[in-house]
Write a protein that holds these residues in place. Structure first.
Motif, PDB file in Angstrom:
ATOM      1  N   GLY A 287      63.383  38.120  52.703  1.00 17.10           N
ATOM      2  CA  GLY A 287      61.955  37.829  52.807  1.00 17.10           C
ATOM      3  C   GLY A 287      61.540  37.555  54.240  1.00 17.10           C
ATOM      4  O   GLY A 287      62.347  37.166  55.088  1.00 17.10           O
ATOM      5  N   GLY A 288      60.256  37.793  54.517  1.00 16.63           N
ATOM      6  CA  GLY A 288      59.719  37.492  55.838  1.00 16.63           C
ATOM      7  C   GLY A 288      59.889  38.587  56.866  1.00 16.63           C
ATOM      8  O   GLY A 288      59.513  38.408  58.026  1.00 16.63           O
ATOM      9  N   PHE A 289      60.442  39.742  56.445  1.00 16.80           N
ATOM     10  CA  PHE A 289      60.653  40.854  57.360  1.00 16.80           C
ATOM     11  C   PHE A 289      59.780  42.045  56.980  1.00 16.80           C
ATOM     12  O   PHE A 289      59.429  42.231  55.812  1.00 16.80           O
ATOM     13  CB  PHE A 289      62.119  41.318  57.331  1.00 16.80           C
ATOM     14  N   GLU A 290      59.470  42.874  57.974  1.00 18.55           N
ATOM     15  CA  GLU A 290      58.847  44.150  57.716  1.00 18.55           C
ATOM     16  C   GLU A 290      59.839  45.053  56.970  1.00 18.55           C
ATOM     17  O   GLU A 290      61.047  44.792  56.980  1.00 18.55           O
ATOM     18  CB  GLU A 290      58.441  44.824  59.035  1.00 18.55           C
ATOM     19  N   PRO A 291      59.372  46.116  56.307  1.00 20.11           N
ATOM     20  CA  PRO A 291      60.313  47.031  55.653  1.00 20.11           C
ATOM     21  C   PRO A 291      61.360  47.524  56.651  1.00 20.11           C
ATOM     22  O   PRO A 291      61.027  48.006  57.733  1.00 20.11           O
ATOM     23  CB  PRO A 291      59.416  48.174  55.178  1.00 20.11           C
ATOM     24  N   PRO A 292      62.644  47.400  56.318  1.00 18.26           N
ATOM     25  CA  PRO A 292      63.691  47.792  57.267  1.00 18.26           C
ATOM     26  C   PRO A 292      63.723  49.302  57.464  1.00 18.26           C
ATOM     27  O   PRO A 292      63.346  50.076  56.581  1.00 18.26           O
ATOM     28  CB  PRO A 292      64.971  47.295  56.591  1.00 18.26           C
TER      29      PRO A 292
END
Length: 318
Positions: A287-292
């Motif tokens: 959570g908390g990340f842009e799409p990898p």
């Protein structure tokens, strides 16, 4: 939606090539003796049907983690190959992730966790410094070039970088400097020898995944050919998100080499394209990340070590 073909390989270690002395390039290939192909499936159906099948022998057999998934019709299947340029890059395109993290605790067990003639504790295994590199020169050059393209300019005021699972070399561009470059690793002698570090921390992330840094501390986090050793990856990636500044960049790089007995079983049971999917899942479920995203920076496919990147940025609102 991307439909991913998982190259699930049954692998056995080349035991005679395993050497636990400090002289080893103990990064070995475990050659495939059997494979399961054409197990294409929609990722959103990973959890349908309950518990995922287990590998026949933990750490030795294939997990067949997609065996009971429905085959996808009228869709393009990306069958993973270590030398198939573009397959890794497509692995994380338009993924429909299942609601729950699809892996089980046993997927993060390692061959070395069980009674075997090769069993060693992590502290003992990493006790002696290894002043070697674990990928070849061409792969190192490709990684350094990638860093030069995505890192903040050298000597940018206020920039902080964390090199996670670091050692005596970080493969940063020649002469690259920042006000704060922290190395975190298992061997103090190796960290002391690393010329780019301004400070270091000795810590076993499998025992203590909590990172000893303040919130919003770092602009960049790197991890070179070590993400496959994390037994608590979601805990570590949640911590990475916590300590990254909003918009901060996390770069996980990997090849097809590893300390075989120390890599998690889901890694040793699968291929390069699957590895991109596995690392991408860590970003997504933390959570908390842009799409990898995944990038294949392999310099000479088939003639040198492959080199892959899975990266993401912390959401600006996280």
């Amino acid at each position: 939606m991307a439909i991913l073909g998982l190259q699930l390989q049954q692998r056995f270690p080349v035991l005679t090539a395993v050497c636990y002395s400090r002289l080893i390039s103990a990064t070995i290939h475990a050659p495939a003796v059997a494979s399961v192909s054409s197990l294409s499936c929609k990722l959103k159906k990973w959890n349908n049907g309950g518990r995922l099948p287990r590998r026949l022998v933990v750490g030795l057999g294939a997990s067949f983690w997609a065996q009971y998934m429905n085959m996808a019709g009228n869709s393009k299947s990306f069958i993973a190959s270590a030398r198939l340029k573009g397959a890794v890059e497509q692995a994380l395109q338009n993924v429909e992730w299942p609601e729950q993290f699809p892996f089980k605790d046993e997927d993060f067990q390692r061959f070395d966790d069980f009674n075997s003639p090769f069993r060693t504790s992590d502290s003992l295994f990493y006790e002696a410094p290894r002043f070697v590199t674990h990928i070849d020169d061409a792969a190192i050059a490709a990684l350094t070039k990638y860093y030069s393209e995505v890192f903040p300019p050298s000597n940018t005021p206020g920039v902080s970088i964390l090199d996670m699972c670091s050692s005596w070399v970080s493969h940063f561009p020649k002469g690259y400097k920042q006000e704060r470059v922290v190395g975190m690793g298992m061997n103090e002698e190796e960290l002391k020898r690393n010329p780019v570090l301004t400070e270091y921390v000795v810590q076993d992330l499998n025992l203590k995944p909590k990172l000893p840094f303040e919130d919003n501390s770092f602009d960049v986090i790197t991890n070179v050919v070590s993400v496959d050793y994390l037994t608590k990856p979601l805990d570590v990636f949640k911590e990475m998100c916590r300590i990254l500044k909003p918009g901060g960049l996390a770069i996980m790089s990997f090849s097809n080499r590893c300390f075989w007995t120390k890599a998690i079983s889901i890694w040793t049971s699968t291929g390069d394209t699957d590895h991109a999917l596995i690392v991408g899942s860590y970003f997504h479920y933390a959570g908390g990340f842009e799409p990898p995203q995944a990038v294949d920076i392999s310099p000479n496919p088939g003639r040198s070590d492959p080199m892959y990147i899975v990266y993401s940025r912390k959401l600006s609102t996280a």
